[in-house]
Write a protein that holds these residues in place. Structure first.
Motif, PDB file in Angstrom:
ATOM      1  N   PRO A 262     108.652 -72.468  30.714  1.00 24.25           N
ATOM      2  CA  PRO A 262     108.895 -73.900  31.138  1.00 24.25           C
ATOM      3  C   PRO A 262     108.136 -73.815  32.493  1.00 24.25           C
ATOM      4  O   PRO A 262     108.650 -73.331  33.477  1.00 24.25           O
ATOM      5  CB  PRO A 262     110.137 -74.371  31.065  1.00 24.25           C
ATOM      6  N   THR A 263     107.067 -74.810  32.700  1.00 21.92           N
ATOM      7  CA  THR A 263     106.261 -74.884  34.013  1.00 21.92           C
ATOM      8  C   THR A 263     106.045 -76.159  34.477  1.00 21.92           C
ATOM      9  O   THR A 263     105.716 -77.018  33.566  1.00 21.92           O
ATOM     10  CB  THR A 263     105.142 -74.183  33.709  1.00 21.92           C
ATOM     11  N   THR A 264     106.558 -76.542  35.680  1.00 24.08           N
ATOM     12  CA  THR A 264     105.725 -77.482  36.263  1.00 24.08           C
ATOM     13  C   THR A 264     105.353 -77.351  37.539  1.00 24.08           C
ATOM     14  O   THR A 264     105.310 -76.381  38.519  1.00 24.08           O
ATOM     15  CB  THR A 264     107.325 -78.520  36.628  1.00 24.08           C
ATOM     16  N   ILE A 265     104.140 -77.979  37.603  1.00 19.32           N
ATOM     17  CA  ILE A 265     103.057 -77.797  38.717  1.00 19.32           C
ATOM     18  C   ILE A 265     103.334 -79.218  39.393  1.00 19.32           C
ATOM     19  O   ILE A 265     102.823 -80.242  39.029  1.00 19.32           O
ATOM     20  CB  ILE A 265     101.823 -77.933  38.124  1.00 19.32           C
ATOM     21  N   ILE A 266     103.388 -79.026  40.832  1.00 22.94           N
ATOM     22  CA  ILE A 266     103.573 -80.170  41.694  1.00 22.94           C
ATOM     23  C   ILE A 266     102.599 -80.031  42.874  1.00 22.94           C
ATOM     24  O   ILE A 266     102.240 -79.015  43.590  1.00 22.94           O
ATOM     25  CB  ILE A 266     104.983 -79.995  42.466  1.00 22.94           C
ATOM     26  N   THR A 267     101.876 -81.239  43.063  1.00 24.45           N
ATOM     27  CA  THR A 267     100.756 -81.270  44.215  1.00 24.45           C
ATOM     28  C   THR A 267     100.736 -82.741  44.657  1.00 24.45           C
ATOM     29  O   THR A 267     101.797 -83.576  44.409  1.00 24.45           O
ATOM     30  CB  THR A 267      99.353 -80.910  43.579  1.00 24.45           C
ATOM     31  N   SER A 268      99.813 -83.002  45.680  1.00 24.89           N
ATOM     32  CA  SER A 268      99.722 -84.261  46.176  1.00 24.89           C
ATOM     33  C   SER A 268      98.290 -84.713  46.118  1.00 24.89           C
ATOM     34  O   SER A 268      97.395 -83.823  46.369  1.00 24.89           O
ATOM     35  CB  SER A 268     100.088 -84.514  47.594  1.00 24.89           C
ATOM     36  N   ASP A 269      97.965 -86.145  45.840  1.00 25.45           N
ATOM     37  CA  ASP A 269      96.672 -86.489  45.922  1.00 25.45           C
ATOM     38  C   ASP A 269      96.080 -86.349  47.255  1.00 25.45           C
ATOM     39  O   ASP A 269      94.799 -86.253  47.312  1.00 25.45           O
ATOM     40  CB  ASP A 269      96.682 -88.032  45.473  1.00 25.45           C
ATOM     41  N   LYS A 270      96.941 -86.081  48.339  1.00 24.31           N
ATOM     42  CA  LYS A 270      96.406 -86.056  49.902  1.00 24.31           C
ATOM     43  C   LYS A 270      96.322 -84.425  50.173  1.00 24.31           C
ATOM     44  O   LYS A 270      96.236 -84.328  51.378  1.00 24.31           O
ATOM     45  CB  LYS A 270      97.026 -86.962  50.575  1.00 24.31           C
ATOM     46  N   ASP A 271      96.300 -83.701  49.532  1.00 29.56           N
ATOM     47  CA  ASP A 271      96.580 -82.220  49.916  1.00 29.56           C
ATOM     48  C   ASP A 271      95.024 -81.757  50.149  1.00 29.56           C
ATOM     49  O   ASP A 271      94.338 -81.399  49.032  1.00 29.56           O
ATOM     50  CB  ASP A 271      97.230 -81.388  48.829  1.00 29.56           C
ATOM     51  N   ASP A 272      94.675 -81.740  51.220  1.00 28.08           N
ATOM     52  CA  ASP A 272      93.191 -81.118  51.621  1.00 28.08           C
ATOM     53  C   ASP A 272      93.426 -79.820  52.166  1.00 28.08           C
ATOM     54  O   ASP A 272      92.388 -79.278  52.598  1.00 28.08           O
ATOM     55  CB  ASP A 272      92.776 -81.976  52.670  1.00 28.08           C
ATOM     56  N   VAL A 273      94.480 -79.137  51.678  1.00 30.38           N
ATOM     57  CA  VAL A 273      94.359 -77.694  51.993  1.00 30.38           C
ATOM     58  C   VAL A 273      94.153 -76.804  50.705  1.00 30.38           C
ATOM     59  O   VAL A 273      93.404 -76.008  50.679  1.00 30.38           O
ATOM     60  CB  VAL A 273      95.893 -77.262  52.761  1.00 30.38           C
ATOM     61  N   VAL A 274      94.950 -77.048  49.640  1.00 34.01           N
ATOM     62  CA  VAL A 274      94.656 -76.460  48.503  1.00 34.01           C
ATOM     63  C   VAL A 274      94.307 -77.735  47.467  1.00 34.01           C
ATOM     64  O   VAL A 274      95.144 -78.482  47.068  1.00 34.01           O
ATOM     65  CB  VAL A 274      95.950 -75.854  47.990  1.00 34.01           C
ATOM     66  N   SER A 275      93.561 -77.691  46.839  1.00 34.43           N
ATOM     67  CA  SER A 275      92.610 -78.787  46.324  1.00 34.43           C
ATOM     68  C   SER A 275      93.404 -78.809  45.022  1.00 34.43           C
ATOM     69  O   SER A 275      93.552 -77.872  43.981  1.00 34.43           O
ATOM     70  CB  SER A 275      91.345 -78.297  45.932  1.00 34.43           C
ATOM     71  N   PRO A 276      93.938 -80.230  44.811  1.00 34.57           N
ATOM     72  CA  PRO A 276      94.707 -80.375  43.536  1.00 34.57           C
ATOM     73  C   PRO A 276      93.742 -80.187  42.188  1.00 34.57           C
ATOM     74  O   PRO A 276      94.362 -79.865  41.107  1.00 34.57           O
ATOM     75  CB  PRO A 276      95.068 -81.677  43.612  1.00 34.57           C
ATOM     76  N   GLU A 277      92.471 -80.396  42.402  1.00 36.74           N
ATOM     77  CA  GLU A 277      91.880 -80.393  41.120  1.00 36.74           C
ATOM     78  C   GLU A 277      91.481 -78.935  40.828  1.00 36.74           C
ATOM     79  O   GLU A 277      91.388 -78.520  39.794  1.00 36.74           O
ATOM     80  CB  GLU A 277      90.112 -81.146  41.660  1.00 36.74           C
ATOM     81  N   LEU A 278      90.909 -78.235  41.895  1.00 35.40           N
ATOM     82  CA  LEU A 278      90.634 -76.760  41.622  1.00 35.40           C
ATOM     83  C   LEU A 278      92.012 -75.880  41.286  1.00 35.40           C
ATOM     84  O   LEU A 278      91.470 -74.862  40.321  1.00 35.40           O
ATOM     85  CB  LEU A 278      90.167 -76.229  42.991  1.00 35.40           C
ATOM     86  N   HIS A 279      93.226 -76.215  41.829  1.00 36.07           N
ATOM     87  CA  HIS A 279      94.369 -75.428  41.410  1.00 36.07           C
ATOM     88  C   HIS A 279      95.128 -76.050  40.571  1.00 36.07           C
ATOM     89  O   HIS A 279      95.265 -75.539  39.226  1.00 36.07           O
ATOM     90  CB  HIS A 279      95.056 -75.143  42.768  1.00 36.07           C
ATOM     91  N   SER A 280      95.748 -77.091  40.948  1.00 38.98           N
ATOM     92  CA  SER A 280      97.032 -77.736  40.133  1.00 38.98           C
ATOM     93  C   SER A 280      96.550 -78.165  38.633  1.00 38.98           C
ATOM     94  O   SER A 280      97.208 -77.878  37.698  1.00 38.98           O
ATOM     95  CB  SER A 280      97.779 -78.584  40.691  1.00 38.98           C
ATOM     96  N   ARG A 281      95.526 -78.896  38.825  1.00 37.71           N
ATOM     97  CA  ARG A 281      95.074 -79.525  37.615  1.00 37.71           C
ATOM     98  C   ARG A 281      94.499 -78.789  36.548  1.00 37.71           C
ATOM     99  O   ARG A 281      94.455 -78.734  35.183  1.00 37.71           O
ATOM    100  CB  ARG A 281      94.021 -80.753  37.667  1.00 37.71           C
ATOM    101  N   ALA A 282      93.750 -77.640  37.177  1.00 38.02           N
ATOM    102  CA  ALA A 282      93.231 -76.482  36.192  1.00 38.02           C
ATOM    103  C   ALA A 282      94.287 -75.527  35.773  1.00 38.02           C
ATOM    104  O   ALA A 282      94.391 -75.351  34.368  1.00 38.02           O
ATOM    105  CB  ALA A 282      92.341 -75.380  37.155  1.00 38.02           C
ATOM    106  N   LEU A 283      95.261 -75.421  36.504  1.00 41.57           N
ATOM    107  CA  LEU A 283      96.365 -74.646  35.923  1.00 41.57           C
ATOM    108  C   LEU A 283      97.037 -75.327  34.846  1.00 41.57           C
ATOM    109  O   LEU A 283      97.582 -74.729  33.833  1.00 41.57           O
ATOM    110  CB  LEU A 283      97.444 -74.338  37.041  1.00 41.57           C
ATOM    111  N   ARG A 284      97.256 -76.780  34.827  1.00 42.70           N
ATOM    112  CA  ARG A 284      98.009 -77.557  33.926  1.00 42.70           C
ATOM    113  C   ARG A 284      97.114 -77.411  32.472  1.00 42.70           C
ATOM    114  O   ARG A 284      97.709 -77.336  31.591  1.00 42.70           O
ATOM    115  CB  ARG A 284      97.802 -78.940  34.441  1.00 42.70           C
ATOM    116  N   ARG A 285      95.811 -77.478  32.711  1.00 47.26           N
ATOM    117  CA  ARG A 285      94.918 -77.088  31.341  1.00 47.26           C
ATOM    118  C   ARG A 285      95.262 -75.883  30.827  1.00 47.26           C
ATOM    119  O   ARG A 285      95.121 -75.831  29.518  1.00 47.26           O
ATOM    120  CB  ARG A 285      93.643 -77.333  31.641  1.00 47.26           C
ATOM    121  N   GLN A 286      95.593 -74.832  31.534  1.00 51.32           N
ATOM    122  CA  GLN A 286      95.665 -73.332  30.840  1.00 51.32           C
ATOM    123  C   GLN A 286      97.170 -73.246  30.481  1.00 51.32           C
ATOM    124  O   GLN A 286      97.183 -72.402  29.550  1.00 51.32           O
ATOM    125  CB  GLN A 286      95.507 -72.628  31.956  1.00 51.32           C
ATOM    126  N   ILE A 287      98.145 -73.632  30.922  1.00 54.94           N
ATOM    127  CA  ILE A 287      99.274 -73.414  30.508  1.00 54.94           C
ATOM    128  C   ILE A 287     100.047 -74.563  29.446  1.00 54.94           C
ATOM    129  O   ILE A 287     100.279 -75.502  29.787  1.00 54.94           O
ATOM    130  CB  ILE A 287     100.481 -73.201  31.583  1.00 54.94           C
TER     131      ILE A 287
END
Length: 323
Positions: A262-287
Motif C-alpha cells: 500500500p503506497t501513498t505519495i505526498i507532494t506539494s504544488d509549490k515544491d520547486d526542489v523535487v518536481s511534483p510532475e517529474l517524480h510524484s505524479r510519475a510514480l503514481r502512474r506506475q504503482i
C-alpha cells in the motif's frame, strides 16, 4: 537554489538541495507527549554501524512499526522532531541516520552512495532489531531509498509513504561544488579547507533559501543538529549521494510497477526542489492502487509545514498495512 559564488556554494547549496533537493514553515510540527523519549543505539551491520533511534512502545503499538528515512543534507532528527514524536504516541517509530550522515558510519567507499546499498544496510539493521515488516516513510533523496526497500526487500515493507521524494531521472546533474566534493583526491581537500569556515558564515542563508516560500521554524538548526553537515566526512558523503543519484534512478525508475505494498505519495504544488510532475505524479502512474496527495502551498517539507495532514496520511497507510 544555490548561489553562484564558492562562498555561498559550500554551505547553502548542500543544504539547498533538499534531495535536499529540504522546507519548513510555521510551527505546526510540535513535540508529542513526553513519553516519546528517544532511545539511541548503534547497530552493527556490514562495514560498521548505523545510528538508530526508536520512539514509542518497544513492542506492539498500533499496527506495524514505522521506519522514517531522512533526505540529503540532513540526519534523522529532521523527521524525529517534525513527525516522529507525534507518530510515537501510537506507534513504534524507528529512525536511521543514513550511512555517512548524522552519527552513522559510511560503511564503505563510494559504493555506499547507492540507495540500494543503503537499503541493504538498513535491512540488516531491522533484522538485528528483530523487526519484521514496517511502513517505510522516505523524504526527498530517500524517496529513492524507500522505493528500493519496497523493490529489493519486499518482505520488510508492509506499506510505503513517499514524501516529496526523488524517484525519477531529472534534467541536468549535480551542482559543480558537489561534483568537486565527490571527486577523489581533490574532494577531500575542498571539503577540509572550505566547507567549515565558509559554511558557518552562510549556513542560515542556505537554510532560508531552501525553505522558501516558507520560513524556517524557530530553533530549527538546534533541534535538528543541522550543522553536522559541515563536517568534512559528512559533506563528502552527501555530495557523493547527490552526484550518483540520477544515474541510479535511470536504472530503478522502470521497476516501480512491481511495488505491491500500500503506497501513498505526498507532494506539494509549490515544491520547486523535487518536481511534483517529474517524480510524484510519475510514480503514481506506475504503482497500481497508489494514492497521490498534493498539499497546496507548503513547499518541499510538508512534514514540518503540513504536519497534521502528513501524520494523518501515514496513519492511513498503517491502517491499510494492518488489514
Amino acid at each position: 537554489m544555490p548561489p553562484a559564488a564558492v562562498a555561498a556554494a559550500a554551505a547553502a547549496a548542500a543544504l539547498a538541495l533538499g534531495l535536499c533537493l529540504a522546507a519548513v514553515s510555521g510551527v505546526e510540527a510540535r513535540p508529542a507527549a513526553a513519553g516519546a523519549k528517544p532511545h539511541a543505539r548503534r547497530i552493527a551491520v556490514t562495514g560498521g554501524a548505523l545510528n538508530v533511534v526508536t520512539l514509542g512502545p518497544s513492542r506492539g503499538g498500533s499496527g506495524p512499526p514505522l521506519l522514517l528515512l531522512h533526505g540529503a543534507s540532513g540526519n534523522l532528527k529532521d523527521l524525529q522532531e517534525s513527525i516522529g514524536r507525534r507518530l510515537a504516541v501510537r506507534h513504534r517509530v524507528i529512525l536511521v541516520d543514513r550511512p555517512g550522515h548524522g552519527r552513522s558510519d559510511r560503511l564503505g567507499g563510494r559504493e555506499m552512495s547507492s540507495p540500494a546499498r543503503q537499503a541493504d544496510a538498513i535491512a540488516q539493521a531491522l533484522d538485528a532489531l528483530g523487526v519484521g515488516r514496517v511502513v517505510v516513510v522516505g523524504h526527498s533523496w530517500s524517496g529513492a531509498l524507500a522505493t528500493n526497500l519496497a523493490l529489493d526487500h519486499p518482505s520488510h515493507v508492509a506499506g510505503l509513504v513517499v514524501l516529496s521524494g526523488a524517484t525519477h531521472p531529472y534534467p541536468g546533474g549535480a551542482a559543480w561544488y558537489n561534483e568537486i566534493a565527490a571527486t577523489p583526491l581533490l574532494g577531500p581537500i575542498f571539503v577540509a579547507t572550505l566547507v567549515r569556515p565558509i559554511g558557518e558564515r552562510r549556513f542560515e542563508d542556505g537554510v532560508a533559501s531552501t525553505f522558501r516560500p516558507k520560513a524556517p521554524p524557530p530553533g530549527y538548526l538546534e533541534r535538528t543538529d543541522a550543522k553536522l553537515l559541515l563536517r568534512p566526512s559528512e559533506f563528502e558523503a552527501n555530495a557523493e549521494d547527490l552526484v550518483d543519484l540520477k544515474p541510479f534512478l535511470v536504472r530503478q525508475a522502470p521497476r516501480y510497477g512491481a511495488i505491491r505494498a500500500p503506497t501513498t505519495i505526498i507532494t506539494s504544488d509549490k515544491d520547486d526542489v523535487v518536481s511534483p510532475e517529474l517524480h510524484s505524479r510519475a510514480l503514481r502512474r506506475q504503482i497500481r492502487g497508489s494514492k497521490l496527495v498534493v498539499i497546496p502551498g507548503v513547499g518541499h517539507m510538508p512534514h514540518w509545514n503540513a504536519t497534521d495532514r502528513v501524520v494523518a496520511e501515514i496513519e492511513a497507510v498503517v491502517a491499510k498495512a494492518r488489514r
